[in-house]
Scaffold this motif. Structure first.
Motif, mmCIF file in Angstrom:
data_model
loop_
_atom_site.group_PDB
_atom_site.id
_atom_site.type_symbol
_atom_site.label_atom_id
_atom_site.label_comp_id
_atom_site.label_asym_id
_atom_site.label_seq_id
_atom_site.Cartn_x
_atom_site.Cartn_y
_atom_site.Cartn_z
ATOM 1 N N MET A 72 -2.382 5.514 6.224
ATOM 2 C CA MET A 72 -3.634 5.207 6.900
ATOM 3 C C MET A 72 -3.516 3.921 7.703
ATOM 4 S SD MET A 72 -6.032 4.021 3.698
ATOM 5 C CE MET A 72 -5.246 5.033 2.447
ATOM 6 N N PRO A 73 -4.360 3.764 8.733
ATOM 7 C CA PRO A 73 -4.350 2.532 9.517
ATOM 8 C C PRO A 73 -4.778 1.337 8.670
ATOM 9 C CG PRO A 73 -5.501 4.295 10.673
ATOM 10 C CD PRO A 73 -5.280 4.774 9.272
ATOM 11 N N LEU A 74 -4.400 0.148 9.123
ATOM 12 C CA LEU A 74 -4.696 -1.079 8.383
ATOM 13 C C LEU A 74 -6.189 -1.234 8.132
ATOM 14 C CD1 LEU A 74 -3.862 -3.808 7.161
ATOM 15 C CD2 LEU A 74 -4.022 -4.776 9.469
ATOM 16 N N ARG A 75 -7.017 -1.027 9.159
ATOM 17 C CA ARG A 75 -8.458 -1.240 8.982
ATOM 18 C C ARG A 75 -9.032 -0.311 7.918
ATOM 19 N NH1 ARG A 75 -12.356 -1.484 14.149
ATOM 20 N NH2 ARG A 75 -11.056 -3.342 14.431
ATOM 21 N N THR A 76 -8.591 0.946 7.903
ATOM 22 C CA THR A 76 -9.061 1.892 6.891
ATOM 23 C C THR A 76 -8.596 1.478 5.512
ATOM 24 O OG1 THR A 76 -8.976 3.672 8.520
ATOM 25 C CG2 THR A 76 -9.101 4.319 6.219
ATOM 26 N N ARG A 96 -9.789 -0.892 0.101
ATOM 27 C CA ARG A 96 -9.568 -1.951 -0.881
ATOM 28 C C ARG A 96 -10.866 -2.688 -1.190
ATOM 29 N NH1 ARG A 96 -5.454 -1.667 -4.036
ATOM 30 N NH2 ARG A 96 -6.069 -3.779 -4.603
ATOM 31 N N ARG A 97 -11.690 -2.913 -0.177
ATOM 32 C CA ARG A 97 -12.955 -3.615 -0.395
ATOM 33 C C ARG A 97 -13.932 -2.761 -1.197
ATOM 34 N NH1 ARG A 97 -14.594 -4.868 5.475
ATOM 35 N NH2 ARG A 97 -16.470 -5.787 4.524
ATOM 36 N N LEU A 98 -13.985 -1.467 -0.883
ATOM 37 C CA LEU A 98 -14.844 -0.576 -1.652
ATOM 38 C C LEU A 98 -14.373 -0.485 -3.100
ATOM 39 C CD1 LEU A 98 -15.395 2.311 0.913
ATOM 40 C CD2 LEU A 98 -17.157 0.786 0.016
ATOM 41 N N LEU A 99 -13.061 -0.400 -3.295
ATOM 42 C CA LEU A 99 -12.492 -0.358 -4.642
ATOM 43 C C LEU A 99 -12.915 -1.599 -5.424
ATOM 44 C CD1 LEU A 99 -8.817 0.553 -5.520
ATOM 45 C CD2 LEU A 99 -9.848 -1.504 -6.446
ATOM 46 N N LYS A 100 -12.800 -2.765 -4.785
ATOM 47 C CA LYS A 100 -13.168 -4.010 -5.449
ATOM 48 C C LYS A 100 -14.644 -4.026 -5.818
ATOM 49 C CE LYS A 100 -12.942 -8.263 -6.892
ATOM 50 N NZ LYS A 100 -12.321 -8.547 -8.210
ATOM 51 N N THR A 154 -5.201 4.177 -4.009
ATOM 52 C CA THR A 154 -5.030 4.046 -2.566
ATOM 53 C C THR A 154 -5.221 5.394 -1.879
ATOM 54 O OG1 THR A 154 -3.481 2.204 -2.821
ATOM 55 C CG2 THR A 154 -3.450 3.382 -0.723
ATOM 56 N N GLY A 155 -6.228 5.462 -1.019
ATOM 57 C CA GLY A 155 -6.474 6.688 -0.276
ATOM 58 C C GLY A 155 -7.407 7.665 -0.939
ATOM 59 N N GLY A 156 -7.919 7.330 -2.114
ATOM 60 C CA GLY A 156 -8.821 8.249 -2.793
ATOM 61 C C GLY A 156 -9.592 7.565 -3.900
ATOM 62 N N CYS A 157 -10.630 8.225 -4.361
ATOM 63 C CA CYS A 157 -11.413 7.697 -5.479
ATOM 64 C C CYS A 157 -12.208 8.847 -6.080
ATOM 65 C CB CYS A 157 -12.344 6.582 -5.025
ATOM 66 S SG CYS A 157 -13.651 7.111 -3.902
ATOM 67 N N MET A 168 4.764 -6.790 0.885
ATOM 68 C CA MET A 168 4.417 -8.187 1.116
ATOM 69 C C MET A 168 3.056 -8.305 1.803
ATOM 70 S SD MET A 168 6.509 -11.107 3.293
ATOM 71 C CE MET A 168 8.046 -10.673 2.454
ATOM 72 N N ALA A 169 2.810 -7.426 2.760
ATOM 73 C CA ALA A 169 1.523 -7.440 3.465
ATOM 74 C C ALA A 169 0.384 -7.088 2.520
ATOM 75 C CB ALA A 169 1.566 -6.464 4.633
ATOM 76 N N ILE A 170 0.593 -6.100 1.646
ATOM 77 C CA ILE A 170 -0.431 -5.707 0.682
ATOM 78 C C ILE A 170 -0.714 -6.847 -0.285
ATOM 79 C CG2 ILE A 170 -0.871 -4.183 -1.293
ATOM 80 C CD1 ILE A 170 0.533 -1.948 0.283
ATOM 81 N N GLU A 171 0.336 -7.549 -0.705
ATOM 82 C CA GLU A 171 0.141 -8.702 -1.602
ATOM 83 C C GLU A 171 -0.648 -9.792 -0.894
ATOM 84 O OE1 GLU A 171 -0.112 -10.613 -4.937
ATOM 85 O OE2 GLU A 171 0.828 -8.635 -4.762
ATOM 86 N N HIS A 172 -0.401 -9.982 0.394
ATOM 87 C CA HIS A 172 -1.155 -10.971 1.174
ATOM 88 C C HIS A 172 -2.635 -10.570 1.241
ATOM 89 C CE1 HIS A 172 -1.535 -14.188 4.178
ATOM 90 N NE2 HIS A 172 -2.360 -13.373 4.826
ATOM 91 N N LEU A 173 -2.898 -9.277 1.411
ATOM 92 C CA LEU A 173 -4.278 -8.790 1.428
ATOM 93 C C LEU A 173 -4.957 -9.048 0.092
ATOM 94 C CD1 LEU A 173 -3.838 -5.373 3.280
ATOM 95 C CD2 LEU A 173 -5.143 -7.328 4.100
ATOM 96 N N ARG A 174 -4.259 -8.784 -0.987
ATOM 97 C CA ARG A 174 -4.843 -8.999 -2.317
ATOM 98 C C ARG A 174 -5.109 -10.477 -2.584
ATOM 99 N NH1 ARG A 174 -0.788 -4.771 -5.463
ATOM 100 N NH2 ARG A 174 -1.981 -2.871 -4.969
#
Length: 269
Positions: free
Chosen positions: A197-201, A206-210, A16-19, A158-164
């Motif tokens: 970081m903001p939600l959109r970022t 998360r999408r790039l990671l996937k 999260t926040g880096g790669c 909970m929000a992160i789990e919903h995103l996943r």
């Protein structure tokens, strides 16, 4: 020194926040700029970094590059390289931005110490994503003088789990706020406070990671883009260029981590 492939090939590791991209091969990269802060290491030597469009290539063991700073690197003489990208809006990103003051910073032995050796051991010998991730995050923490922060607020978890659970989609701020029973404004504040970081970022990371995880598994660019919620492979490539300065097609996933990931389960032991 092992022989290098002409084209850059290796592995991708994210958090999260880096790669990070870690691999062998490649040569000079034309001057460019991108959104993420960049930390590059060339091992055991041979890295050269240029600041600006017309600056001189300077030899170094590593370098920190600010967000949107024009720069170039030449890895022709390196056995292997690690390129770490840090989201500028995270705690570590803000601290690194303050440290650099908008200027490329060259790093030597005093800053990197034994990290290159540890990183190579984790990548080529231990050969696990977790081992590489630990070394990279420890270096970012050392350079930024921050401690990695893991969200602990149950509402954010909970929000992160919903995103996943809705991977490939992009729930709105209002939808996620309703899931955790907060107003949109309050949820925005708590989410930034917890994740840096903001939600959109965060959703984009998360999408790039996937997408890169799928590429690591050996799938093609089109399937990776679709599964990660991008319109098509061109959309994924454009996003990667903006964030990292390179497209997925610039790197072959043929490093120790991706090879192990694709190996039969009997090999993984």
């Amino acid at each position: 020194m092992s022989s290098k492939p002409q084209r850059y090939q290796g592995d991708y590791v994210a958090w999260t926040g880096g790669c990070m991209f870690i691999g062998s091969g490649g040569g000079p990269v034309a001057p460019h700029a991108h959104y993420a802060i960049q930390l590059v290491i060339g091992a055991p030597s041979g890295l050269q970094v240029q600041s600006g469009h017309r600056g001189q290539l300077m030899p170094c063991q590593g370098a920190l590059v600010p967000s949107r700073a024009v720069h170039s690197i030449d890895v022709s003489s390196c056995d292997w390289t690690a390129v770490v990208f840090i989201e500028p809006e995270t705690q570590a990103g803000r601290a690194l931005s303050a440290r650099m003051g908008g200027q490329v910073e060259l790093l030597g032995d005093e800053a990197l110490a034994s990290v290159p050796n540890q990183l190579e051991q984790a990548w080529r010998m231990t050969r696990t994503v977790e081992a590489v991730q630990d070394v990279a995050q420890a270096l970012v923490s050392s350079l930024s003088r921050t401690v990695p922060h893991v969200p602990s607020d149950p509402r954010v978890l909970m929000a992160i789990e919903h995103l996943r659970a809705h991977r490939g989609e992009a729930p709105s701020l209002e939808e996620l706020a309703a899931v955790v029973h907060l107003s949109a404004s309050r949820f925005r504040h708590v989410f930034v406070e917890q994740t840096g970081m903001p939600l959109r970022t965060y959703q984009l990371w998360r999408r790039l990671l996937k997408a890169w995880e799928i590429l690591m598994e050996g799938d093609n660019l089109a399937n990776a883009a679709h599964a990660a919620g991008f319109a098509d492979s061109a959309h994924l490539s454009r996003t990667c260029r903006t964030m990292f300065g390179l497209a997925p097609s610039a790197m072959q996933m043929k490093g120790p981590l991706s090879e192990r990931l694709r190996a039969p389960s009997s090999y993984l032991g």
